[in-house]
Design a protein around this motif. Structure first.
Motif, mmCIF file in Angstrom:
data_model
loop_
_atom_site.group_PDB
_atom_site.id
_atom_site.type_symbol
_atom_site.label_atom_id
_atom_site.label_comp_id
_atom_site.label_asym_id
_atom_site.label_seq_id
_atom_site.Cartn_x
_atom_site.Cartn_y
_atom_site.Cartn_z
ATOM 1 N N GLU A 1 1.455 -1.363 -0.025
ATOM 2 C CA GLU A 1 0.017 0.106 0.031
ATOM 3 C C GLU A 1 0.922 1.310 -0.349
ATOM 4 N N TYR A 2 0.670 2.502 -0.037
ATOM 5 C CA TYR A 2 1.121 3.950 -0.674
ATOM 6 C C TYR A 2 0.866 4.931 0.389
ATOM 7 N N LEU A 3 1.316 5.190 1.438
ATOM 8 C CA LEU A 3 1.048 6.764 2.388
ATOM 9 C C LEU A 3 1.199 6.960 1.638
ATOM 10 N N ASP A 4 -0.412 7.926 1.408
ATOM 11 C CA ASP A 4 -1.230 9.398 1.141
ATOM 12 C C ASP A 4 -0.384 9.945 2.551
ATOM 13 N N TYR A 5 0.276 11.205 2.145
ATOM 14 C CA TYR A 5 0.515 11.779 3.876
ATOM 15 C C TYR A 5 0.388 13.200 3.063
ATOM 16 N N ALA A 6 -0.137 13.709 1.992
ATOM 17 C CA ALA A 6 0.387 15.091 1.319
ATOM 18 C C ALA A 6 -0.900 15.622 1.842
ATOM 19 N N THR A 7 -1.615 15.621 3.211
ATOM 20 C CA THR A 7 -2.477 16.521 3.373
ATOM 21 C C THR A 7 -2.330 16.859 4.877
ATOM 22 N N VAL A 8 -0.969 15.601 5.199
ATOM 23 C CA VAL A 8 -0.432 15.956 6.952
ATOM 24 C C VAL A 8 -0.002 17.775 7.147
ATOM 25 N N PRO A 9 -0.339 18.099 8.335
ATOM 26 C CA PRO A 9 -0.386 19.681 8.391
ATOM 27 C C PRO A 9 1.273 19.279 8.993
ATOM 28 N N LEU A 10 2.080 20.873 8.663
ATOM 29 C CA LEU A 10 3.535 21.182 9.557
ATOM 30 C C LEU A 10 2.629 20.582 11.203
ATOM 31 N N LEU A 11 4.353 19.917 11.675
ATOM 32 C CA LEU A 11 3.735 19.181 13.314
ATOM 33 C C LEU A 11 3.796 21.606 13.794
ATOM 34 N N ASN A 12 2.735 21.223 14.760
ATOM 35 C CA ASN A 12 2.891 22.349 15.361
ATOM 36 C C ASN A 12 2.060 22.164 17.231
ATOM 37 N N GLN A 13 3.055 22.129 17.409
ATOM 38 C CA GLN A 13 2.371 21.610 19.031
ATOM 39 C C GLN A 13 0.954 22.584 19.322
ATOM 40 N N ASP A 14 0.506 23.253 19.509
ATOM 41 C CA ASP A 14 -0.788 23.933 19.150
ATOM 42 C C ASP A 14 -1.839 23.355 18.985
ATOM 43 N N ILE A 15 -1.734 21.715 17.458
ATOM 44 C CA ILE A 15 -2.101 21.488 17.326
ATOM 45 C C ILE A 15 -2.612 20.051 17.746
ATOM 46 N N GLU A 16 -1.323 19.619 18.403
ATOM 47 C CA GLU A 16 -1.397 18.175 18.144
ATOM 48 C C GLU A 16 -2.854 16.877 18.913
ATOM 49 N N PHE A 17 -2.925 18.035 19.984
ATOM 50 C CA PHE A 17 -3.994 16.907 20.784
ATOM 51 C C PHE A 17 -5.537 18.009 20.803
ATOM 52 N N PRO A 18 -6.426 17.021 20.059
ATOM 53 C CA PRO A 18 -6.850 15.574 19.392
ATOM 54 C C PRO A 18 -6.200 16.157 18.564
ATOM 55 N N ALA A 19 -4.719 14.533 17.892
ATOM 56 C CA ALA A 19 -4.233 14.601 16.232
ATOM 57 C C ALA A 19 -5.327 15.737 15.679
ATOM 58 N N PRO A 20 -5.091 16.320 14.463
ATOM 59 C CA PRO A 20 -5.599 16.250 12.899
ATOM 60 C C PRO A 20 -5.636 14.512 12.667
ATOM 61 N N GLU A 21 -7.287 14.787 11.778
ATOM 62 C CA GLU A 21 -7.663 14.236 11.225
ATOM 63 C C GLU A 21 -6.832 12.927 10.441
ATOM 64 N N ALA A 22 -6.190 14.004 9.079
ATOM 65 C CA ALA A 22 -4.552 13.568 8.654
ATOM 66 C C ALA A 22 -3.291 12.256 9.402
ATOM 67 N N VAL A 23 -3.554 13.386 10.600
ATOM 68 C CA VAL A 23 -2.262 12.564 11.129
ATOM 69 C C VAL A 23 -2.519 10.805 12.079
ATOM 70 N N THR A 24 -3.791 10.993 12.648
ATOM 71 C CA THR A 24 -4.679 9.252 12.937
ATOM 72 C C THR A 24 -4.326 8.733 11.765
ATOM 73 N N ASN A 25 -4.984 9.166 10.356
ATOM 74 C CA ASN A 25 -4.556 7.951 9.297
ATOM 75 C C ASN A 25 -3.228 7.619 9.041
ATOM 76 N N VAL A 26 -2.660 8.380 8.738
ATOM 77 C CA VAL A 26 -1.213 7.789 9.167
ATOM 78 C C VAL A 26 -0.472 6.987 10.201
ATOM 79 N N ARG A 27 -0.829 7.254 10.929
ATOM 80 C CA ARG A 27 -0.487 6.639 12.382
ATOM 81 C C ARG A 27 -1.447 5.486 12.131
ATOM 82 N N ASN A 28 -2.713 5.388 11.957
ATOM 83 C CA ASN A 28 -3.667 3.848 11.250
ATOM 84 C C ASN A 28 -2.396 3.133 10.306
#
Ligand SMILES: Cc1cc2nc3c(=O)[nH]c(=O)nc-3n(C[C@H](O)[C@H](O)[C@H](O)COP(=O)(O)O)c2cc1C
Length: 185
Positions: free
Chosen positions: A35-62
């Motif tokens: 499978e190919y990981l689509d991570y183009a929409t993962v936002p730039l890491l910003n500790q202000d938006i870490e928790f809860p994780a943005p949906e795109a981040v949860t998807n790549v983690r899964n």
């Protein structure tokens, strides 16, 4: 059947590294699920938006959690890995809950192999730095140190956008394919 998640370090559509991944997929020839990981929409890491994780981040983690192994095909940018790939790995290195340094992460112990297509040094610097990053105590991926495949792109790649591998380069990719399938067990 084992599942391998392909991660392409380049976001561009005509990426040579994506083409290299397609060749590896052909060599795997159905012996693992790719499978190919689509991570183009993962936002730039910003500790202000870490928790809860943005949906795109949860998807790549899964996706990483579901995979038995990761195969990273990355270009070298300025003797290192591309920023988008570093951003993805930074997200994978962070806890799911603020302050939780105990719970395991999807990337911990994940069997991983590295390849790259680029200029004269065949992405050696990028792969060296990726290995250092992926084996940091916070990340602890299980990196298969060798064999890796480093491709020095031929002249036609730069002038016509075409990538063809020499027989030697194809053999190197094939050695890595077989070694990684064995590494996955
Ligand atoms: C910002 C940037 C820095 C680069 N630095 C390197 C480098 O250090 N070493 C190298 O071999 N190629 C370097 N290149 C050239 C890439 O190898 C080339 O653009 C390659 O096609 C990118 O991979 P892709 O085809 O998968 O997108 C660089 C390209 C960019 C855009």
């Amino acid at each position: 059947m084992k599942k391998i998640l392909f991660i392409i370090g380049s976001l561009r559509k005509e990426s040579f590294n994506r083409k290299l991944a397609l060749m590896a997929e052909q060599q795997i020839a159905g012996r693992a699920i790719v499978e190919y990981l689509d991570y183009a929409t993962v936002p730039l890491l910003n500790q202000d938006i870490e928790f809860p994780a943005p949906e795109a981040v949860t998807n790549v983690r899964n996706k990483v959690a579901e995979a038995d192994g990761l195969w990273i095909f990355s270009p070298e940018y300025n003797y290192s890995y591309p920023g988008a790939l570093k951003n993805l790995i930074d997200w994978l290195s962070r806890p799911l809950v603020a302050g939780d340094r105990q719970s395991p992460l999807a990337i911990h112990g994940k069997k991983t192999t590295l390849s790259g297509a680029g200029g004269a040094m065949a992405t050696a610097k990028c792969r060296e730095k990726l290995t250092e990053l992926l084996t940091l105590p916070f990340i602890r991926a299980d990196v298969m140190k060798e064999p890796q495949t480093g491709i020095t792109l031929g002249a036609a790649a730069w002038t016509e956008g075409k990538m063809t591998l020499t027989a030697e380069q194809e053999e190197a990719l094939s050695r890595q394919t077989e070694a990684f399938l064995a590494f996955l067990g």
